[in-house]
Design a protein around this motif. Structure first.
Motif, PDB file in Angstrom:
ATOM      1  N   GLU A   1    -111.122 -81.778   4.758  1.00  0.00           N
ATOM      2  CA  GLU A   1    -111.738 -81.843   3.442  1.00  0.00           C
ATOM      3  C   GLU A   1    -110.720 -82.198   2.358  1.00  0.00           C
ATOM      4  O   GLU A   1    -111.099 -82.424   1.206  1.00  0.00           O
ATOM      5  CB  GLU A   1    -112.384 -80.505   3.084  1.00  0.00           C
ATOM      6  N   LEU A   2    -109.450 -82.239   2.716  1.00  0.00           N
ATOM      7  CA  LEU A   2    -108.385 -82.458   1.735  1.00  0.00           C
ATOM      8  C   LEU A   2    -107.878 -83.884   1.768  1.00  0.00           C
ATOM      9  O   LEU A   2    -107.872 -84.542   2.811  1.00  0.00           O
ATOM     10  CB  LEU A   2    -107.219 -81.508   1.998  1.00  0.00           C
ATOM     11  N   PHE A   3    -107.415 -84.361   0.620  1.00  0.00           N
ATOM     12  CA  PHE A   3    -106.790 -85.671   0.488  1.00  0.00           C
ATOM     13  C   PHE A   3    -105.388 -85.416  -0.072  1.00  0.00           C
ATOM     14  O   PHE A   3    -105.219 -85.197  -1.269  1.00  0.00           O
ATOM     15  CB  PHE A   3    -107.607 -86.569  -0.440  1.00  0.00           C
ATOM     16  N   ILE A   4    -104.398 -85.413   0.814  1.00  0.00           N
ATOM     17  CA  ILE A   4    -103.037 -84.986   0.480  1.00  0.00           C
ATOM     18  C   ILE A   4    -102.134 -86.203   0.335  1.00  0.00           C
ATOM     19  O   ILE A   4    -102.136 -87.098   1.182  1.00  0.00           O
ATOM     20  CB  ILE A   4    -102.489 -84.032   1.556  1.00  0.00           C
ATOM     21  N   ALA A   5    -101.364 -86.222  -0.747  1.00  0.00           N
ATOM     22  CA  ALA A   5    -100.476 -87.347  -1.040  1.00  0.00           C
ATOM     23  C   ALA A   5     -99.025 -86.895  -1.095  1.00  0.00           C
ATOM     24  O   ALA A   5     -98.726 -85.768  -1.521  1.00  0.00           O
ATOM     25  CB  ALA A   5    -100.841 -87.965  -2.387  1.00  0.00           C
TER      26      ALA A   5
ATOM     27  N   THR B   1    -107.764 -71.826  -6.511  1.00  0.00           N
ATOM     28  CA  THR B   1    -108.689 -72.074  -7.611  1.00  0.00           C
ATOM     29  C   THR B   1    -109.111 -73.536  -7.637  1.00  0.00           C
ATOM     30  O   THR B   1    -110.297 -73.857  -7.828  1.00  0.00           O
ATOM     31  CB  THR B   1    -108.041 -71.692  -8.959  1.00  0.00           C
ATOM     32  N   ALA B   2    -108.142 -74.433  -7.442  1.00  0.00           N
ATOM     33  CA  ALA B   2    -108.447 -75.864  -7.451  1.00  0.00           C
ATOM     34  C   ALA B   2    -109.498 -76.196  -6.393  1.00  0.00           C
ATOM     35  O   ALA B   2    -110.505 -76.847  -6.687  1.00  0.00           O
ATOM     36  CB  ALA B   2    -107.173 -76.669  -7.217  1.00  0.00           C
ATOM     37  N   PHE B   3    -109.276 -75.746  -5.178  1.00  0.00           N
ATOM     38  CA  PHE B   3    -110.203 -76.092  -4.097  1.00  0.00           C
ATOM     39  C   PHE B   3    -111.558 -75.431  -4.316  1.00  0.00           C
ATOM     40  O   PHE B   3    -112.602 -76.024  -4.005  1.00  0.00           O
ATOM     41  CB  PHE B   3    -109.608 -75.686  -2.753  1.00  0.00           C
TER      42      PHE B   3
END
Length: 338
Positions: free
Chosen positions: A100-104, A60-62
């Motif tokens: 496309e993702l920015f993962i921390a 849902t977030a993406f």
């Protein structure tokens, strides 16, 4: 022969219109744009939680354009399980969307026994990130944070470890979290000297907890570093949940988290007054609380948790009204500043 799979879980195809759903803000003076709302995996993604529910929240977030997922080594419970579950979901649903993702992820709090599983030594930070990458099935994270200051380890050692992590290709950017203004200024100076892309400070910030306004936001602005705010709803106090007292099934009612009954009781009058302002803005209190933080130019994103896709969607509605009148801001200040 047809497979008789009645699970109802379908292969994930992201919403093709996802980048029309949410706004993006630049993090300081960096090249990175973050979604105004980012998803934190502190709660609801551990081994004690439903993996399928976590999967639906992330999908849902993406689909709403939330590209930034925030983890830490000890998120769960148990420690490490949020990263491990995220790794399973990433492999099944998001691997094709990696760029496309920015993962921390982060390290700084206790993770394993002994003298090398906590705080800010070079040994701990590098070992922790190696473990995190393995759990998540990633070659690198987009940003790696030192999760809290270490009063014993020289700051030079911690910052050099962050620099080497970037040079090793294990992280693209670095950040810090929970540092006070003077600590932040010193860390910024060291990272600039090391030519490390330091782009975010993750800080606790809400209408009921405004400590970042006492110098930290100024330091970040002066140095071109963005702020990402966590606990924007003050552990749930800035929602409809506590307007009429403490429900038995709430966080405070269960006494299982950092939110204590005494804290809620001491703030109920403020919460009720803030809710009146939100109603006059045609917003839920939670929506106004998120919007209020995003008014700060230093804030690139607000980090929220979600226990369900529907809860996430409700919080995204905060972006429908981000403007405040001077009168509203003065009313909020009168309620929240001692």
């Amino acid at each position: 022969m047809q497979i008789n799979d009645k699970s109802g879980v379908l292969n994930y195809q992201a919403n093709p219109n996802r980048y029309n759903e949410i706004s993006y803000n630049r993090s300081g003076k960096s090249g990175i744009l973050l979604p105004a709302i980012s998803l934190g995996l502190w709660h609801n993604f551990g081994f004690i939680d439903s993996l399928q529910n976590g999967r639906e929240i992330l999908r849902t977030a993406f689909d709403y354009g939330i590209t930034h997922f925030d983890l830490a080594n000890n998120y769960g419970p148990p420690f490490g399980s949020a990263e491990e579950n995220f790794g399973v979901i990433f492999k099944n649903d998001f691997k094709r969307y990696r760029d496309e993702l920015f993962i921390a992820t982060k390290a700084g709090f206790d993770m394993w026994p002994g003298p090398y599983g906590n705080f800010g030594s070079r040994k701990y930070l590098i070992a922790s990130l190696d473990q995190s990458l393995k759990r998540m099935g990633l070659d690198y994270v987009d940003i790696f944070y030192h999760h809290r200051p270490d009063p014993e380890t020289p700051l030079e050692e911690t910052m050099l470890a962050l620099a080497d992590i970037v040079r090793q290709g294990k992280a693209l950017y670095v950040g810090i979290s929970n540092y006070n203004p003077s600590e932040t200024a010193e860390a910024t100076k060291l990272l600039k000297e090391l030519k490390v892309p330091f782009i975010l400070h993750q800080a606790r910030y809400s209408m009921l907890d405004r400590w970042v306004e006492n110098g930290l936001l100024d330091v970040l602005n002066d140095n071109g570093v963005g702020c990402i705010a966590f606990s924007p709803l003050a552990q749930g106090m800035l929602t409809d949940k506590y307007l009429n007292g403490i429900p038995e099934d709430s966080r405070a009612g269960k006494n299982l988290t950092y939110l204590q009954k005494e804290t809620v009781n001491n703030n109920i009058e403020k919460i009720q007054k803030l809710n009146e302002i939100a109603q006059n803005r045609n917003q839920k209190l939670s929506e106004m609380a998120i919007a209020w933080i995003l008014r700060q130019k230093e804030v690139a994103s607000v980090l929220i948790g979600a226990s369900s896709p529907n809860q996430l969607k409700k919080n995204i509605k905060a972006l429908d009204n981000l403007s405040f009148t001077e009168a509203e801001l003065k009313q909020i200040d009168a309620i929240t500043i001692p």
